[in-house]
Design a protein around this motif. Structure first.
Motif, PDB file in Angstrom:
ATOM      1  N   MET A   1      60.928   4.522  46.612  1.00  0.00           N
ATOM      2  CA  MET A   1      61.420   5.610  45.787  1.00  0.00           C
ATOM      3  C   MET A   1      62.448   5.052  44.803  1.00  0.00           C
ATOM      4  O   MET A   1      63.469   4.529  45.214  1.00  0.00           O
ATOM      5  CB  MET A   1      62.070   6.664  46.689  1.00  0.00           C
ATOM      6  N   ARG A   2      62.150   5.110  43.520  1.00  0.00           N
ATOM      7  CA  ARG A   2      63.081   4.650  42.505  1.00  0.00           C
ATOM      8  C   ARG A   2      64.168   5.710  42.316  1.00  0.00           C
ATOM      9  O   ARG A   2      63.881   6.890  42.165  1.00  0.00           O
ATOM     10  CB  ARG A   2      62.362   4.388  41.196  1.00  0.00           C
ATOM     11  N   TYR A   3      65.409   5.268  42.338  1.00  0.00           N
ATOM     12  CA  TYR A   3      66.553   6.175  42.248  1.00  0.00           C
ATOM     13  C   TYR A   3      67.267   6.051  40.901  1.00  0.00           C
ATOM     14  O   TYR A   3      67.726   7.025  40.341  1.00  0.00           O
ATOM     15  CB  TYR A   3      67.510   5.858  43.399  1.00  0.00           C
ATOM     16  N   PHE A   4      67.348   4.822  40.401  1.00  0.00           N
ATOM     17  CA  PHE A   4      68.081   4.561  39.152  1.00  0.00           C
ATOM     18  C   PHE A   4      67.522   3.307  38.510  1.00  0.00           C
ATOM     19  O   PHE A   4      67.165   2.355  39.197  1.00  0.00           O
ATOM     20  CB  PHE A   4      69.571   4.370  39.446  1.00  0.00           C
ATOM     21  N   GLU A   5      67.487   3.314  37.166  1.00  0.00           N
ATOM     22  CA  GLU A   5      67.049   2.115  36.456  1.00  0.00           C
ATOM     23  C   GLU A   5      67.781   2.023  35.129  1.00  0.00           C
ATOM     24  O   GLU A   5      67.969   3.021  34.437  1.00  0.00           O
ATOM     25  CB  GLU A   5      65.537   2.144  36.219  1.00  0.00           C
ATOM     26  N   VAL A  11      67.674   0.469  41.192  1.00  0.00           N
ATOM     27  CA  VAL A  11      68.065   0.806  42.558  1.00  0.00           C
ATOM     28  C   VAL A  11      66.958   1.676  43.134  1.00  0.00           C
ATOM     29  O   VAL A  11      66.545   2.650  42.503  1.00  0.00           O
ATOM     30  CB  VAL A  11      69.409   1.572  42.577  1.00  0.00           C
ATOM     31  N   SER A  12      66.482   1.303  44.316  1.00  0.00           N
ATOM     32  CA  SER A  12      65.419   2.078  44.949  1.00  0.00           C
ATOM     33  C   SER A  12      65.615   2.092  46.460  1.00  0.00           C
ATOM     34  O   SER A  12      66.450   1.363  47.004  1.00  0.00           O
ATOM     35  CB  SER A  12      64.049   1.504  44.586  1.00  0.00           C
ATOM     36  N   TRP A  13      64.820   2.933  47.116  1.00  0.00           N
ATOM     37  CA  TRP A  13      64.834   3.042  48.574  1.00  0.00           C
ATOM     38  C   TRP A  13      63.491   2.567  49.099  1.00  0.00           C
ATOM     39  O   TRP A  13      62.444   3.000  48.627  1.00  0.00           O
ATOM     40  CB  TRP A  13      65.084   4.485  48.991  1.00  0.00           C
ATOM     41  N   ASP A  14      63.527   1.664  50.078  1.00  0.00           N
ATOM     42  CA  ASP A  14      62.318   1.180  50.735  1.00  0.00           C
ATOM     43  C   ASP A  14      62.239   1.857  52.099  1.00  0.00           C
ATOM     44  O   ASP A  14      63.033   1.549  52.997  1.00  0.00           O
ATOM     45  CB  ASP A  14      62.383  -0.341  50.886  1.00  0.00           C
ATOM     46  N   GLU A  15      61.308   2.786  52.240  1.00  0.00           N
ATOM     47  CA  GLU A  15      61.202   3.584  53.463  1.00  0.00           C
ATOM     48  C   GLU A  15      60.828   2.721  54.670  1.00  0.00           C
ATOM     49  O   GLU A  15      61.376   2.915  55.753  1.00  0.00           O
ATOM     50  CB  GLU A  15      60.173   4.712  53.277  1.00  0.00           C
ATOM     51  N   GLU A  16      59.922   1.774  54.477  1.00  0.00           N
ATOM     52  CA  GLU A  16      59.501   0.925  55.601  1.00  0.00           C
ATOM     53  C   GLU A  16      60.661   0.068  56.103  1.00  0.00           C
ATOM     54  O   GLU A  16      60.878  -0.062  57.305  1.00  0.00           O
ATOM     55  CB  GLU A  16      58.338   0.041  55.179  1.00  0.00           C
ATOM     56  N   ARG A  18      63.775   0.747  55.454  1.00  0.00           N
ATOM     57  CA  ARG A  18      64.915   1.661  55.596  1.00  0.00           C
ATOM     58  C   ARG A  18      66.155   1.024  54.971  1.00  0.00           C
ATOM     59  O   ARG A  18      67.199   0.901  55.588  1.00  0.00           O
ATOM     60  CB  ARG A  18      65.154   2.054  57.053  1.00  0.00           C
ATOM     61  N   SER A  19      65.972   0.629  53.714  1.00  0.00           N
ATOM     62  CA  SER A  19      67.007  -0.119  53.011  1.00  0.00           C
ATOM     63  C   SER A  19      67.049   0.252  51.538  1.00  0.00           C
ATOM     64  O   SER A  19      66.025   0.564  50.936  1.00  0.00           O
ATOM     65  CB  SER A  19      66.711  -1.619  53.130  1.00  0.00           C
ATOM     66  N   VAL A  20      68.248   0.178  50.988  1.00  0.00           N
ATOM     67  CA  VAL A  20      68.403   0.251  49.540  1.00  0.00           C
ATOM     68  C   VAL A  20      68.030  -1.119  48.985  1.00  0.00           C
ATOM     69  O   VAL A  20      68.385  -2.150  49.565  1.00  0.00           O
ATOM     70  CB  VAL A  20      69.868   0.602  49.159  1.00  0.00           C
ATOM     71  N   ILE A  21      67.294  -1.120  47.878  1.00  0.00           N
ATOM     72  CA  ILE A  21      66.942  -2.358  47.182  1.00  0.00           C
ATOM     73  C   ILE A  21      67.621  -2.311  45.817  1.00  0.00           C
ATOM     74  O   ILE A  21      67.427  -1.358  45.062  1.00  0.00           O
ATOM     75  CB  ILE A  21      65.411  -2.485  46.967  1.00  0.00           C
ATOM     76  N   LEU A  38      77.284   1.134  42.110  1.00  0.00           N
ATOM     77  CA  LEU A  38      77.677   2.458  42.606  1.00  0.00           C
ATOM     78  C   LEU A  38      76.467   3.326  42.908  1.00  0.00           C
ATOM     79  O   LEU A  38      76.479   4.102  43.877  1.00  0.00           O
ATOM     80  CB  LEU A  38      78.613   3.144  41.613  1.00  0.00           C
ATOM     81  N   LYS A  39      75.423   3.221  42.105  1.00  0.00           N
ATOM     82  CA  LYS A  39      74.189   3.967  42.382  1.00  0.00           C
ATOM     83  C   LYS A  39      73.591   3.491  43.712  1.00  0.00           C
ATOM     84  O   LYS A  39      73.050   4.288  44.477  1.00  0.00           O
ATOM     85  CB  LYS A  39      73.178   3.823  41.251  1.00  0.00           C
ATOM     86  N   GLY A  40      73.693   2.192  43.988  1.00  0.00           N
ATOM     87  CA  GLY A  40      73.232   1.670  45.272  1.00  0.00           C
ATOM     88  C   GLY A  40      74.011   2.272  46.435  1.00  0.00           C
ATOM     89  O   GLY A  40      73.436   2.677  47.445  1.00  0.00           O
ATOM     90  N   ALA A  41      75.336   2.354  46.286  1.00  0.00           N
ATOM     91  CA  ALA A  41      76.168   2.956  47.335  1.00  0.00           C
ATOM     92  C   ALA A  41      75.852   4.442  47.490  1.00  0.00           C
ATOM     93  O   ALA A  41      75.777   4.958  48.612  1.00  0.00           O
ATOM     94  CB  ALA A  41      77.648   2.752  47.011  1.00  0.00           C
TER      95      ALA A  41
END
Length: 138
Positions: A1-5, A11-16, A18-21, A38-41
């Protein structure tokens, strides 16, 4: 899931995992550099996560002001957002690698566990092996 670019990072979320990338691309500094972190946090807190994969392979050197900001502000913010395990993929560029390593070495004792890797699969394996710490909601 892409959160910010932005131009220099995403910054994205890897569900498998369970980590911020957080993936860096080129030279970000000042407000843009800080916004990416900050977007990662923010995403870590939003997903009640405890792990970050920081991919600096395509990143660049870190400016002195940003190094100070990391030490004075960001480490605490990341920890308060839930960070307990950070896998850092080292930059390909020797200059960037030296800059990142100097930054990390200058931070002293961290409130979370951090390991550096040159291989993505090794970083993912290490992060996957870290237990998920339970956090209270709210």
């Amino acid at each position: 899931m892409r959160y910010f670019e932005s131009k220099h990072g995403k910054v994205s979320w890897d569900e498998e995992l369970r980590s911020v990338i957080i993936e860096w691309n080129g030279f970000a500094y000042g407000e843009e550099f800080q916004t990416i972190l900050l977007k990662g946090a923010d995403l870590l807190k939003l997903r009640y996560g405890s792990k970050v994969l920081m991919d600096t392979r395509e990143g660049s050197a870190i400016k002195t002001e940003d190094k100070a900001w990391i030490g004075e502000f960001f480490i605490r913010r990341a920890y308060e957002s839930g960070l307990r395990h950070l896998a850092m993929l080292e930059p390909h560029s020797l200059i960037a690698k030296m800059s990142v390593n100097r930054t990390v070495d200058g931070l002293g004792t961290l409130p979370y566990r951090q390991e550096s890797f040159s291989d993505r699969e090794e970083a993912v394996a290490w992060l996957s092996a870290q237990g998920r710490e339970l956090r209270a909601i709210g």
